[in-house]
Scaffold this active site. Structure first.
Site, short mmCIF file in Angstrom:
data_model
loop_
_atom_site.label_atom_id
_atom_site.label_comp_id
_atom_site.label_asym_id
_atom_site.label_seq_id
_atom_site.Cartn_x
_atom_site.Cartn_y
_atom_site.Cartn_z
N GLU A 100 0.98 -1.03 0.11
CA GLU A 100 0.09 0.14 -0.03
C GLU A 100 0.80 1.11 -0.14
O GLU A 100 1.82 1.39 0.90
CB GLU A 100 -1.07 0.05 1.35
CG GLU A 100 -1.96 1.00 1.45
CD GLU A 100 -2.53 1.55 0.15
OE1 GLU A 100 -3.27 0.91 -0.24
OE2 GLU A 100 -2.41 2.70 -0.38
N GLY A 138 4.02 -0.30 -5.26
CA GLY A 138 4.46 -1.64 -5.70
C GLY A 138 4.36 -1.69 -7.13
O GLY A 138 3.67 -0.79 -7.96
N HIS A 177 -43.90 -5.55 11.89
CA HIS A 177 -44.83 -4.13 11.86
C HIS A 177 -44.71 -3.44 12.86
O HIS A 177 -44.65 -3.71 14.04
CB HIS A 177 -46.38 -4.50 11.58
CG HIS A 177 -47.19 -3.37 11.61
ND1 HIS A 177 -47.45 -2.57 10.50
CD2 HIS A 177 -47.96 -2.72 12.63
CE1 HIS A 177 -48.33 -1.61 10.86
NE2 HIS A 177 -48.62 -1.72 12.06
#
Ligand code: NAI
Length: 475
Positions: free
Chosen positions: A37, A119, A454
């Site tokens: 990263e 990279g 409900h």
């Protein structure tokens, strides 16, 4: 001395939702995994500058707008609220930080080696793919038997418009403005345009959206996108369709935007404080040195993969997410990442591209999965349509959120669900029921016969499913 080569079973290039999720799953399945990263934090565009910060601002601006206009009907009167934009932005930044810290923790917990830096491929030898990682503290080399490219996408620039971060901006800047612009012009009526347009409109800006095509959200069912457009217009967003921006010039602290219509006829220029370019994103493959490993691109510049295996033209290298074909959505990338990790570990990974949900986090929210009426007609698929409004729903009424509708399209003969679109409160959560139903090959009848608590907004789903067979109960 040449740096020592680190050895892994799998290297994932790119730590966005596709990449980091792939790394986690691979690690869970016993593969020695590295994640490369280049940002200081994991999470990619989505967590750092995309989905998450924009949702933080959408939530904050929604609350502000409610205080300004929406609470009197609930019997709540407030003195005029004051906007503290800095605090709003700080909150957003804090949320991003908590999440990226959490991702660092997840990497450690899963014993994933994070290689910080950019990279690129070096080449391939003896069944191992070599990767170079250029970091701030020098470069490193790593190799693995398998590599996944998950490098994501970047904003598409428009010719003649230079993003300066001040007057001409991208979404990266639009989530960090320090002042509410008087007039924000957005090029592109897609997801970013509508979400960030909503944020700044709610905070007090005049917002104009310039869109090349004749409508917004062209992937959504026509009738539903027309409904959404009507609601955006009611909120005061302005739209200029079938126009394009051909240039912009800074003039005394403002930007003069030159536009032409669909016949290339010059239209009156628009003056704005900020011009946001949101005309889509393109795959990010820059400097990856794909040629060194024989990875080919498609004509449209995406990494070419075999649709079934997600293998590139090099059988040791896979690609997922925004760099390959398909919608540029975090959850699509995540599912692809999991699939590859599972395939590599000898399991049977699976991605059902018919069940990818799309969500726009506007108010009301917009979400859909599957096909719209026009697509079904074009494909010659016979269908029944069931629609139900939020207005008569008890929960929507109690919330004061009656705008919108659910539309369900089911096969005319088999009743199989083909497409579900929701414009309405909670659409981003309600769509999960539709996704699961499609994943399980359910029929409209299955939704119609299932309990829906409900009073909930989900009852509108049930009523729309009943309406497919013309037996809605509260219509
Ligand atoms: P988009 O593809 O959603 O919309 C771009 C819009 O710009 C389209 O309507 C297109 O017709 C229009 N356009 C293209 N060229 C133009 C021009 N020259 N002049 C005027 N209009 C033009 O792209 P957007 O909004 O930039 O988002 C980028 C990506 O990020 C998308 O793939 C989107 O799916 C993703 N995203 C997803 C979100 C979500 O899931 N909620 C939130 C934000 C982004």
């Amino acid at each position: 001395m040449a740096p020592e080569t680190q050895q892994f079973d799998l290297i994932v290039l790119g730590g966005g939702p596709g990449g980091y999720v792939c790394a986690i799953r691979a690690s869970q399945l016993g593969l020695k995994t590295a994640l490369v990263e280049k940002r200081a934090t994991i999470g990619g565009t989505c967590v750092n500058v995309g989905c998450i910060p924009s949702k933080a601002l959408l939530d904050s601006s929604h609350r502000y707008h409610d205080l300004m206009e929406g609470l009197t009907e609930h019997g709540i009167e407030v003195e005029k609220p004051r906007l503290n934009l800095k605090a709003m932005m700080d909150r957003k930044t804090g949320i991003v930080k908590e999440l990226t810290d959490g991702l660092d923790f997840l990497m450690k917990k899963n014993k994933i080696t994070v290689l910080r830096g950019t990279g690129s491929f070096i080449g391939q030898k003896d069944g191992q793919v070599q990767i170079q990682v250029e970091g701030q503290n020098g470069s490193a080399v790593a190799q693995a038997g398998k590599v996944v490219i998950a490098t994501g996408s970047e904003v598409i620039p428009l010719p003649g418009l230079e993003v300066d971060g001040e007057h001409i901006i991208t979404s990266d800047h639009a989530i960090a403005l320090q002042k509410v612009p008087e007039h924000l012009v957005i090029i592109g009526g897609g997801v970013i345009g509508l979400e960030l347009g909503s944020v700044w409109k709610r905070l007090g800006a005049r917002v104009t959206v310039i869109e090349l095509l004749p409508g917004i959200l062209m992937g959504l069912d026509r009738q539903m996108r027309e409904l959404a457009l009507r609601l955006f217009k009611q909120q005061g967003l302005e739209f200029l369709f079938e126009h394009k921006v051909v240039g912009a010039e800074n003039k005394k602290g403002q930007v003069e935007i030159k536009i032409v219509d669909k016949d290339d006829k010059e239209a009156a220029p628009i003056i704005a404080d900020k011009l946001l370019v949101a005309v889509g994103r393109r795959p990010f493959t820059d400097k990856l040195n794909l040629e060194s490993v024989g990875v080919k691109l498609t004509e449209r510049g995406r990494v070419a993969v075999d649709g079934h295996s997600l293998q590139t033209s090099n059988p040791l290298i896979y690609a997922i997410g925004d760099v390959i074909d398909g919608p540029m959505l975090a959850h699509k990338a995540e599912e692809e990442g999991v699939k590859i990790a599972e395939d590599l570990a000898g399991k049977s990974g699976h991605v059902n591209y018919n069940a990818v949900p799309f969500v726009v986090y506007s108010w009301p929210e917009i979400a859909w999965v599957g096909k719209g009426e026009d697509e079904l007609k074009a494909a010659g698929i016979p269908y029944n349509s069931g629609k139900f409004l939020f207005r008569p729903n008890g929960r929507a009424k109690a919330m004061g959120a009656g705008d919108g509708q659910v539309k369900i399209l089911a096969h005319k003969e088999t009743d199989e669900l083909l497409g579900i679109a929701i414009v309405g409160p909670g659409a981003s959560e309600l769509i999960a029921e539709a996704v699961i139903a499609i994943e399980f090959g359910a029929a409209a009848e299955d939704i119609a016969r299932s309990f829906h608590a409900h009073p909930t907004l989900a009852e509108v789903m049930k009523e729309a499913a009943l309406a497919v067979d013309r037996r809605a109960l509260h219509a």
